[in-house]
Design a protein around this motif. Structure first.
Motif, short mmCIF file in Angstrom:
data_model
loop_
_atom_site.label_atom_id
_atom_site.label_comp_id
_atom_site.label_asym_id
_atom_site.label_seq_id
_atom_site.Cartn_x
_atom_site.Cartn_y
_atom_site.Cartn_z
N GLU A 56 10.99 10.86 11.71
CA GLU A 56 9.75 10.70 12.49
C GLU A 56 8.59 11.46 11.87
O GLU A 56 7.45 11.00 11.91
CB GLU A 56 9.98 11.16 13.93
N GLN A 57 8.86 12.65 11.30
CA GLN A 57 7.78 13.44 10.72
C GLN A 57 7.15 12.73 9.54
O GLN A 57 5.91 12.63 9.45
CB GLN A 57 8.31 14.81 10.30
N LEU A 58 7.96 12.24 8.62
CA LEU A 58 7.41 11.53 7.46
C LEU A 58 6.95 10.13 7.83
O LEU A 58 6.02 9.60 7.22
CB LEU A 58 8.46 11.46 6.35
N GLY A 59 7.57 9.52 8.83
CA GLY A 59 7.13 8.20 9.28
C GLY A 59 5.74 8.22 9.86
O GLY A 59 5.03 7.20 9.82
N ALA A 60 5.30 9.38 10.37
CA ALA A 60 3.96 9.48 10.94
C ALA A 60 2.88 9.44 9.88
O ALA A 60 1.74 9.05 10.16
CB ALA A 60 3.85 10.78 11.75
N VAL A 61 3.20 9.83 8.63
CA VAL A 61 2.19 9.86 7.57
C VAL A 61 2.44 8.83 6.47
O VAL A 61 1.56 8.55 5.66
CB VAL A 61 2.11 11.27 6.93
N PHE A 62 3.65 8.24 6.45
CA PHE A 62 3.96 7.23 5.44
C PHE A 62 4.46 5.96 6.13
O PHE A 62 5.64 5.85 6.46
CB PHE A 62 5.03 7.74 4.47
N PRO A 63 3.58 4.99 6.37
CA PRO A 63 4.01 3.75 7.02
C PRO A 63 4.98 2.97 6.13
O PRO A 63 4.94 3.06 4.90
CB PRO A 63 2.70 2.98 7.22
N ILE A 64 5.84 2.19 6.75
CA ILE A 64 6.86 1.45 6.01
C ILE A 64 6.23 0.39 5.11
O ILE A 64 6.55 0.27 3.93
CB ILE A 64 7.85 0.81 6.99
N PHE A 65 5.31 -0.40 5.65
CA PHE A 65 4.65 -1.44 4.86
C PHE A 65 3.32 -0.88 4.38
O PHE A 65 2.32 -0.92 5.07
CB PHE A 65 4.44 -2.71 5.70
N ARG A 66 3.34 -0.36 3.15
CA ARG A 66 2.17 0.33 2.63
C ARG A 66 1.54 -0.43 1.46
O ARG A 66 0.36 -0.68 1.44
CB ARG A 66 2.56 1.74 2.20
N ALA A 67 2.35 -0.79 0.47
CA ALA A 67 1.79 -1.46 -0.70
C ALA A 67 2.79 -2.45 -1.28
O ALA A 67 2.71 -3.65 -1.05
CB ALA A 67 1.39 -0.42 -1.75
N HIS A 68 3.77 -1.94 -2.01
CA HIS A 68 4.72 -2.80 -2.71
C HIS A 68 5.82 -3.29 -1.77
O HIS A 68 6.00 -2.78 -0.67
CB HIS A 68 5.35 -2.02 -3.86
N PRO A 69 6.61 -4.29 -2.23
CA PRO A 69 7.83 -4.65 -1.49
C PRO A 69 8.75 -3.44 -1.33
O PRO A 69 8.64 -2.46 -2.07
CB PRO A 69 8.45 -5.73 -2.38
N VAL A 70 9.68 -3.53 -0.40
CA VAL A 70 10.43 -2.34 -0.01
C VAL A 70 11.91 -2.41 -0.37
O VAL A 70 12.73 -1.73 0.24
CB VAL A 70 10.27 -2.08 1.51
N LEU A 71 12.29 -3.21 -1.38
CA LEU A 71 13.70 -3.28 -1.76
C LEU A 71 14.21 -1.91 -2.22
O LEU A 71 15.26 -1.44 -1.78
CB LEU A 71 13.89 -4.32 -2.87
N PHE A 72 13.49 -1.28 -3.13
CA PHE A 72 13.90 0.04 -3.62
C PHE A 72 13.91 1.06 -2.49
O PHE A 72 14.83 1.88 -2.37
CB PHE A 72 12.98 0.48 -4.75
N GLN A 73 12.86 1.04 -1.66
CA GLN A 73 12.78 2.00 -0.57
C GLN A 73 13.94 1.81 0.42
O GLN A 73 14.44 2.79 0.98
CB GLN A 73 11.44 1.87 0.16
N MET A 74 14.36 0.57 0.64
CA MET A 74 15.49 0.33 1.52
C MET A 74 16.78 0.93 0.95
O MET A 74 17.56 1.56 1.66
CB MET A 74 15.67 -1.17 1.75
N LEU A 75 17.00 0.76 -0.35
CA LEU A 75 18.16 1.37 -0.99
C LEU A 75 18.08 2.89 -0.92
O LEU A 75 19.08 3.58 -0.64
CB LEU A 75 18.27 0.91 -2.44
N LEU A 76 16.88 3.42 -1.16
CA LEU A 76 16.69 4.87 -1.15
C LEU A 76 16.91 5.47 0.23
O LEU A 76 17.31 6.63 0.36
CB LEU A 76 15.29 5.21 -1.67
N SER A 77 16.64 4.69 1.28
CA SER A 77 16.76 5.21 2.64
C SER A 77 18.20 5.67 2.95
O SER A 77 18.41 6.56 3.77
CB SER A 77 16.33 4.15 3.66
#
Length: 524
Positions: free
Chosen positions: A74-95
């Motif tokens: 929640e803390q980082l979600g407040a300052v870094f929205p999920i849909f920000r710029a690029h597709p999120v395939l890498f971010q999903m794996l990193l999660s």
């Protein structure tokens, strides 16, 4: 008694011919794999050695923050929205790697492992193209190559994009050998994954088109093409579908428009001045020189690899937006072509009739090339962090330490003003505090849609909207205008240095004692 029927007397034992003992099956399987295992160990060591010695850069902070938001932070979600710029395939794996406590090492471990996997896949690609000897040389070069090692050690999208792109190349090679529809369909699906990893990889479609257009001997059946396009479309559709479901279609459109019309960030010759040194001049000479030297042998294999080089290099050289890591998909191809040249040097007429001499020449030549790329890599990953670095080449010195200080010493709800958005992203990640930047343009067409401009910095500081101003050498070296503007705000509103602890009271802002300096300001 018939003498002919008498049994023959045994002959005296002599030395006789040597009897070759059968090699155990376990050794027949294990020994040929030792050189490849050594290459994987080298690739792993260089990518994981002191992986978290320096804190994140801006892109690393954004992607890790997005992954943490996907994982429910929640803390980082407040300052870094999920849909920000690029597709999120890498971010999903990193999660999956940043659930619970988020650390630099755990986040960087994923791209480092992807980098090792790319080295292994490059070996398999080269085996299909030129055999095991070339594959070992090419994989060794890629394992030690500065360009690939440095990018693999960062939380960036380009490592996964390169792995997927190399897999596409492998499938196209298999299709060219067999003309089996399943390999072309697999190439389409993996091309979709490559685009989902990073949308700029769509330029590789041009390389695929050029290869088949210039290679009429490889038949393209309409049914196979249709399946490949359908597979790619279904995979790529996952991202726009997610935008529609989440209601963030406008974010994707705004970012696309900004990328199309943003100003150039590097000169036209940027890649010619940066990439050859990172790849290795000897590797570049071997790869490109071999294509000329062995031009009589060039066929569909070389045509495919050359297209994989020429199309992205030409596109990103002309395209106004350039990034250090954008040409990373060309690194495996350059390594394989260099391996081909080195192998052919050892089997020329002078050495071909003498097998042992040929192997010695091959080992010595490959060793010299690998060492030539290994030394700058080892020096770079162990060097002291510099005050100014090229974006995409590593972390930013001082950002992690300043962000942690803000987290531990600044009240919740405090707002930070930086010179540029890169340092703002880093501080937001480590401090969990909001940060905005002076250099963000008020013109929507001239800024990243993810950033909010400060329309009147003087009024914002005077009214107490910002309590802390941050200067950093990384951004100040790139934009003197906004660095001077921050200094004027510090002077006018009596900025007091609070981090790092000043050596003397009232330290002059022209004599800063750290790569990142935090000042506290109050209303006039």
């Amino acid at each position: 008694m018939n003498p002919a029927a008498a049994p023959a007397l045994p002959r005296p034992a002599g030395p006789g011919p040597p009897v070759e003992r059968p090699v155990p099956r376990s050794r027949r399987i294990f020994l040929p794999g030792l050189p490849f295992l050594a290459v994987v160990v080298l690739a792993t060591f260089l990518r994981f050695w002191q992986l978290d010695r320096i804190g994140f850069n801006s892109d690393e902070a954004v992607y890790t923050g997005t992954a943490a938001a996907l994982a429910g932070n929640e803390q980082l979600g407040a300052v870094f929205p999920i849909f920000r710029a690029h597709p999120v395939l890498f971010q999903m794996l990193l999660s999956f790697f940043v659930r619970g406590e988020v650390s630099d090492w755990s986040a960087r471990a994923l791209p480092a492992a992807i980098g090792v996997a790319t080295v292994a896949l490059t070996y398999l690609l080269a085996v299909r193209l030129y055999g095991r000897s070339v594959a070992l040389i090419g994989a060794s070069i890629l394992a030690a190559m500065l360009y690939h090692v440095v990018v693999s050690r960062q939380v960036l999208l380009d490592g996964l994009m390169t792995l997927c792109a190399t897999a596409v190349l492998y499938c196209i090679v298999r299709y060219s050998e067999t003309e089996s529809m399943r390999w072309l369909a697999a190439a389409g699906a993996l091309m979709g994954a490559t685009i989902l990893a990073k949308e700029t990889s769509v330029v590789l479609l041009g390389a695929i088109f050029a290869y088949f257009a210039l290679t009429p001997t490889i038949r393209l059946r309409p049914r196979a093409v249709a399946f490949a396009v359908l597979a790619m479309g279904l995979v790529v559709a996952a991202y726009p579908l997610a935008l529609v479901i989440s209601g963030h279609v406008g974010s994707g459109q705004s970012y696309l428009l900004w990328q199309l019309f943003r100003r150039s960030n590097h000169p036209l010759g940027f890649y010619l001045s940066v990439v050859p040194a990172a790849v290795g001049y000897v590797v570049m000479l071997s790869a490109l020189g071999g294509l000329i030297w062995l031009r009589a042998e060039n066929g569909w294999r070389e045509r495919l690899l050359m297209g994989w080089l020429i199309v992205p290099i030409a596109f990103f050289t002309i395209w106004p937006v350039k990034g250090y890591q954008y040409l990373l998909p060309t690194a495996p191809v350059l390594a394989v072509l260099a391996g081909r040249t080195i192998f052919r040097l050892s089997v020329t007429r002078r050495f071909a009739r003498r097998g042992r001499l040929s192997r010695i020449v091959r080992l010595l030549t490959a060793g010299v090339v690998v060492v030539s790329v290994l030394l700058p890599t080892w020096i770079t990953i162990n060097a002291e962090p510099a005050g100014t670095v090229l974006a995409g080449t590593g972390g930013v010195p001082g950002g992690r330490e300043a962000g942690i200080w803000l987290r531990d010493n600044v009240p919740d709800g405090s707002q930070v003003l930086t010179i540029g958005p890169s340092m703002a992203n880093i501080l937001q990640f480590y401090s969990h505090r909001g940060a905005r930047s002076l250099s963000v343009s008020s013109n929507p067409q001239s800024r990243n849609p993810s950033y909010t401009p400060v329309l009147n910095p003087d009024l914002a500081v005077r009214s107490g909207e910002f309590q802390y101003l941050v200067w950093d050498t990384y951004t100040a070296s790139r934009t003197k205008f906004f660095a001077d503007r921050l200094d004027r705000l510090l002077t006018h509103y009596h900025g007091q240095q609070v981090y790092p602890r000043p050596e003397t009271s009232g330290l002059d802002i022209s004599h800063r004692n750290g790569p990142v300096v935090v000042y506290q300001v109050g209303p006039s």
